[in-house]
Design an enzyme around this catalytic site. Sequence first.
Site, PDB file in Angstrom:
ATOM      1  N   ASP A  20       0.814  -1.217   0.000  1.00  0.00           N
ATOM      2  CA  ASP A  20       0.000   0.000   0.000  1.00  0.00           C
ATOM      3  C   ASP A  20       0.848   1.268   0.000  1.00  0.00           C
ATOM      4  O   ASP A  20       0.348   2.343  -0.310  1.00  0.00           O
ATOM      5  CB  ASP A  20      -0.922   0.015   1.218  1.00  0.00           C
ATOM      6  CG  ASP A  20      -1.740  -1.259   1.331  1.00  0.00           C
ATOM      7  OD1 ASP A  20      -2.038  -1.860   0.280  1.00  0.00           O
ATOM      8  OD2 ASP A  20      -2.071  -1.666   2.459  1.00  0.00           O
ATOM      9  N   TYR A  55     -14.080   1.464 -25.751  1.00  0.00           N
ATOM     10  CA  TYR A  55     -14.381   1.181 -24.345  1.00  0.00           C
ATOM     11  C   TYR A  55     -13.787   2.215 -23.398  1.00  0.00           C
ATOM     12  O   TYR A  55     -12.658   2.667 -23.588  1.00  0.00           O
ATOM     13  CB  TYR A  55     -13.825  -0.186 -23.918  1.00  0.00           C
ATOM     14  CG  TYR A  55     -14.442  -1.353 -24.643  1.00  0.00           C
ATOM     15  CD1 TYR A  55     -15.800  -1.622 -24.516  1.00  0.00           C
ATOM     16  CD2 TYR A  55     -13.674  -2.177 -25.450  1.00  0.00           C
ATOM     17  CE1 TYR A  55     -16.370  -2.697 -25.181  1.00  0.00           C
ATOM     18  CE2 TYR A  55     -14.234  -3.256 -26.115  1.00  0.00           C
ATOM     19  CZ  TYR A  55     -15.585  -3.509 -25.980  1.00  0.00           C
ATOM     20  OH  TYR A  55     -16.144  -4.564 -26.640  1.00  0.00           O
ATOM     21  N   MET A  75      -6.061  -1.937  -5.625  1.00  0.00           N
ATOM     22  CA  MET A  75      -5.841  -2.234  -4.217  1.00  0.00           C
ATOM     23  C   MET A  75      -4.924  -1.181  -3.608  1.00  0.00           C
ATOM     24  O   MET A  75      -4.208  -0.491  -4.330  1.00  0.00           O
ATOM     25  CB  MET A  75      -5.203  -3.619  -4.099  1.00  0.00           C
ATOM     26  CG  MET A  75      -5.264  -4.230  -2.725  1.00  0.00           C
ATOM     27  SD  MET A  75      -4.646  -5.949  -2.740  1.00  0.00           S
ATOM     28  CE  MET A  75      -6.170  -6.862  -2.700  1.00  0.00           C
ATOM     29  N   ARG A  93      -5.638  -0.200   0.207  1.00  0.00           N
ATOM     30  CA  ARG A  93      -6.272   0.234   1.456  1.00  0.00           C
ATOM     31  C   ARG A  93      -6.686   1.704   1.382  1.00  0.00           C
ATOM     32  O   ARG A  93      -7.114   2.172   0.319  1.00  0.00           O
ATOM     33  CB  ARG A  93      -5.354  -0.031   2.659  1.00  0.00           C
ATOM     34  CG  ARG A  93      -4.861  -1.458   2.756  1.00  0.00           C
ATOM     35  CD  ARG A  93      -5.908  -2.408   3.296  1.00  0.00           C
ATOM     36  NE  ARG A  93      -6.044  -2.330   4.732  1.00  0.00           N
ATOM     37  CZ  ARG A  93      -5.304  -3.007   5.609  1.00  0.00           C
ATOM     38  NH1 ARG A  93      -4.345  -3.807   5.173  1.00  0.00           N
ATOM     39  NH2 ARG A  93      -5.528  -2.912   6.897  1.00  0.00           N
ATOM     40  N   GLU A 131      -9.012   1.836  -4.086  1.00  0.00           N
ATOM     41  CA  GLU A 131     -10.078   1.082  -3.416  1.00  0.00           C
ATOM     42  C   GLU A 131     -10.589   1.784  -2.166  1.00  0.00           C
ATOM     43  O   GLU A 131     -11.709   1.557  -1.741  1.00  0.00           O
ATOM     44  CB  GLU A 131      -9.633  -0.347  -3.084  1.00  0.00           C
ATOM     45  CG  GLU A 131      -8.599  -0.459  -1.984  1.00  0.00           C
ATOM     46  CD  GLU A 131      -8.401  -1.906  -1.494  1.00  0.00           C
ATOM     47  OE1 GLU A 131      -9.199  -2.788  -1.826  1.00  0.00           O
ATOM     48  OE2 GLU A 131      -7.423  -2.134  -0.764  1.00  0.00           O
ATOM     49  N   TYR A 164      -4.899  -8.783  -6.108  1.00  0.00           N
ATOM     50  CA  TYR A 164      -4.182  -9.999  -5.727  1.00  0.00           C
ATOM     51  C   TYR A 164      -3.039 -10.315  -6.679  1.00  0.00           C
ATOM     52  O   TYR A 164      -2.031 -10.885  -6.273  1.00  0.00           O
ATOM     53  CB  TYR A 164      -5.172 -11.169  -5.634  1.00  0.00           C
ATOM     54  CG  TYR A 164      -6.233 -10.884  -4.602  1.00  0.00           C
ATOM     55  CD1 TYR A 164      -5.990 -11.148  -3.262  1.00  0.00           C
ATOM     56  CD2 TYR A 164      -7.430 -10.279  -4.946  1.00  0.00           C
ATOM     57  CE1 TYR A 164      -6.929 -10.838  -2.295  1.00  0.00           C
ATOM     58  CE2 TYR A 164      -8.382  -9.964  -3.989  1.00  0.00           C
ATOM     59  CZ  TYR A 164      -8.129 -10.245  -2.665  1.00  0.00           C
ATOM     60  OH  TYR A 164      -9.049  -9.923  -1.711  1.00  0.00           O
ATOM     61  N   GLU A 165      -3.184  -9.931  -7.961  1.00  0.00           N
ATOM     62  CA  GLU A 165      -2.150 -10.292  -8.932  1.00  0.00           C
ATOM     63  C   GLU A 165      -0.871  -9.494  -8.750  1.00  0.00           C
ATOM     64  O   GLU A 165       0.143  -9.807  -9.375  1.00  0.00           O
ATOM     65  CB  GLU A 165      -2.660 -10.201 -10.378  1.00  0.00           C
ATOM     66  CG  GLU A 165      -3.437  -8.966 -10.773  1.00  0.00           C
ATOM     67  CD  GLU A 165      -4.888  -9.012 -10.295  1.00  0.00           C
ATOM     68  OE1 GLU A 165      -5.105  -8.634  -9.122  1.00  0.00           O
ATOM     69  OE2 GLU A 165      -5.776  -9.383 -11.065  1.00  0.00           O
TER      70      GLU A 165
END
Lengths: 420, 420
Positions: free
Chosen positions: B66, B104, B111, B113, B172, B286-287
């Site tokens: 983080d 698009y 991620m 925190r 996030e 996670y990746e």
Amino acid sequence: MIMSGRDKIEEPEHLAACLLHFKEMNLDGLVVVGGDDSNTNAAVLAEYLSAQGSKTRIIGVPKTIDGDMKNGQIEASFGFDTAAKTYSELIGNICRDAQSAVKYWHFIRLMGRAASHVALECALQTQPNICLVSEEIQAKGTTLDEIVDGIVDVIVRRAEDGKNYGILLVPEGLPEFISDIKTLIEELSAILGREEKYIMSLGNHAERFQYVSGLLTPASSRVYSSLPVDIQEVLLQRDKHGNVPLSQVETERLLIDLVSDKIRLLKAHGKAKKVKFSPLGHFFGYEGRCAYPSNFDADYCYSLGYAAAVLIRAALTGYTVNVQHLIESSDEWTAGGTPVTMMLNMEMRKGRLTPVIKKALVDLEGAPFRYFAAHRDEWAISDAYLFPGPIQYYGPTAVCDAPTKTLALEKGAGKCCRGK
Amino acid sequence: MIMSGRDKIEEPEHLAACLLHFKEMNLDGLVVVGGDDSNTNAAVLAEYLSAQGSKTRIIGVPKTIDGDMKNGQIEASFGFDTAAKTYSELIGNICRDAQSAVKYWHFIRLMGRAASHVALECALQTQPNICLVSEEIQAKGTTLDEIVDGIVDVIVRRAEDGKNYGILLVPEGLPEFISDIKTLIEELSAILGREEKYIMSLGNHAERFQYVSGLLTPASSRVYSSLPVDIQEVLLQRDKHGNVPLSQVETERLLIDLVSDKIRLLKAHGKAKKVKFSPLGHFFGYEGRCAYPSNFDADYCYSLGYAAAVLIRAALTGYTVNVQHLIESSDEWTAGGTPVTMMLNMEMRKGRLTPVIKKALVDLEGAPFRYFAAHRDEWAISDAYLFPGPIQYYGPTAVCDAPTKTLALEKGAGKCCRGK
């Protein structure tokens, strides 16, 4: 001069427009970069131009990350190597995270259209606990319920082994290959064909669901009611070609939902006591389509482009470039051309017989699938994860220049798949 | 001997158990690897052990992707470099895909925190069209509606420029930093504190929504009713600590939903005619947590580990290792220790004043944010995307060993941020 488009060259006026513009441009050759449809188009255009006495030669090169344009002549399409390696980097990272955090089941959906080549290649590269292969599910006539049971079985057995975590790969094309989903979609299409207007006029989903369920066969009605509401709604939609927008079905979330239900049911009956199921869904697609090319793809594209120019200079037209011996070092590759007509089959498209290059699905008798099938039971329970890491450009050949596992196995270099 | 856990060492019996076990193990030193909480714990444990005459020394090292454990002494936490580079690889790939597919808008949640360090670093590495920074939104008291208006404004201006595609990054931690969402959550918490049992006894969401809305202030009621139903439901849940499970709020989907509504409204009034909004949501987390470490992180961890051992041998305890001059070549780095007590503040935790290391949020006066703020208007409309590609281990130093843009800017090497 590189341009991109999704338009097809099919109608007489398209062909005539090409003839006109190519003449204006005094164009010697055009290289069509694409998959089965684009290369089919290349052949149609080449034939037309020849008949009209045009000097413009048309040469195709095989491009698609889906890996579904390959045959006896074409060993691989470019993009597949880079995309599969990019996804495998991420899957490997998640495998390691799963093993470290020991609390999540990751359900990972992978782009790749109908065929399961991408998912299978990623499975060979990372050795996850479960990888669903659409072609096998279709061949066996496996139902959605049986798929869910199979997943739950692995989850329960891993939990009994103290492992409440795992990795599942699912190809995006899966839904159409599941027998009862396919039947359900066909029934829904027939119903919508007759009564779409009335059904869509119903005020809310509960009413639509009730009405449609009453018209389905009992088996399909049961499957339909087992699906989450948002997916029930998607299955009532049709795109402008009259197809269900299946790419909107987030299959990883569907499976998470159904697996959760099944585990709850087992627990209510005093079973699956050791299971603590915390699922996370992922979709990998766009992040692998425009990555920097792997060394393999860069070498391959250089060869394809060079060969395309040579074929045009030799006044050949209606060929797809083939570069062969791709598992050897690139100085052993040979380049040539395959007449597109050699690869054509007749298929029904929009109600008329049309010549098309057949999409290659995963061959269940082929070496890649057989290697996977021989090892998956071990991978399911043991943590046999591999961690390929990010694509490398500068390091040792073994790290930077290896072809896909799929290609290595298909061409007989099976030794490249390491065990645990 | 490396182990992982999320348990805190806080209560007297935990401390006593440590004392006992360390004595049994005849342990000279323990290295605590973690963020603000773990390093705070290290200090508490060190003080207790010293007071008890234990010989075991406790040394902390700063670890968190983080990036929120940094201060005058600690330049960075390890993991941040690798995670931000992994996410930036993927974001860069998606930028290129967006520019190629030209259809698009990608809304990407990252991620990290509470703090926006990861999102900001990724923005500096990839130069997306929009990056929301929670700390700025909090400082300005920006409402959810204003955030949505700001996004729609960029979408409309790009559409007028012929660009119906784009990239938005969202940290996030955002929801808690939006003034009206924060107020809404506080009001909901108070209501649930009084009447959770009754509210949860109501048969369905429509009833819960109606009842709760009647108890909210008019402003919060309006915000609550503007949210998608699934997020309304999440906001009625509380985790075991009594907090809203905000990580379950898929902020990228929330924003897509609200932006879509606003664009529909504009179109109904004959505005935003050129906008064709096809959004796609992503979450990267996670990746990036268990990737192979970048060369920077590998060098940094080697240095941290070496320094930790030296500090223990010097019989120091209650220190966090600091390695400084991180933007220089690694042979110019210097290693030392900072007493954890130097970094402690008193904060209310679970109703009691507790010493904690303050989480570093993005400094709106700091060079990284100022660089971003000075360039974002240009990035919004022009396509100034950068494509960092995958982490490299073997190539030139400039490619393989560069620190994060954040660190380079903070330490005065601002030149490392290239323009378009």
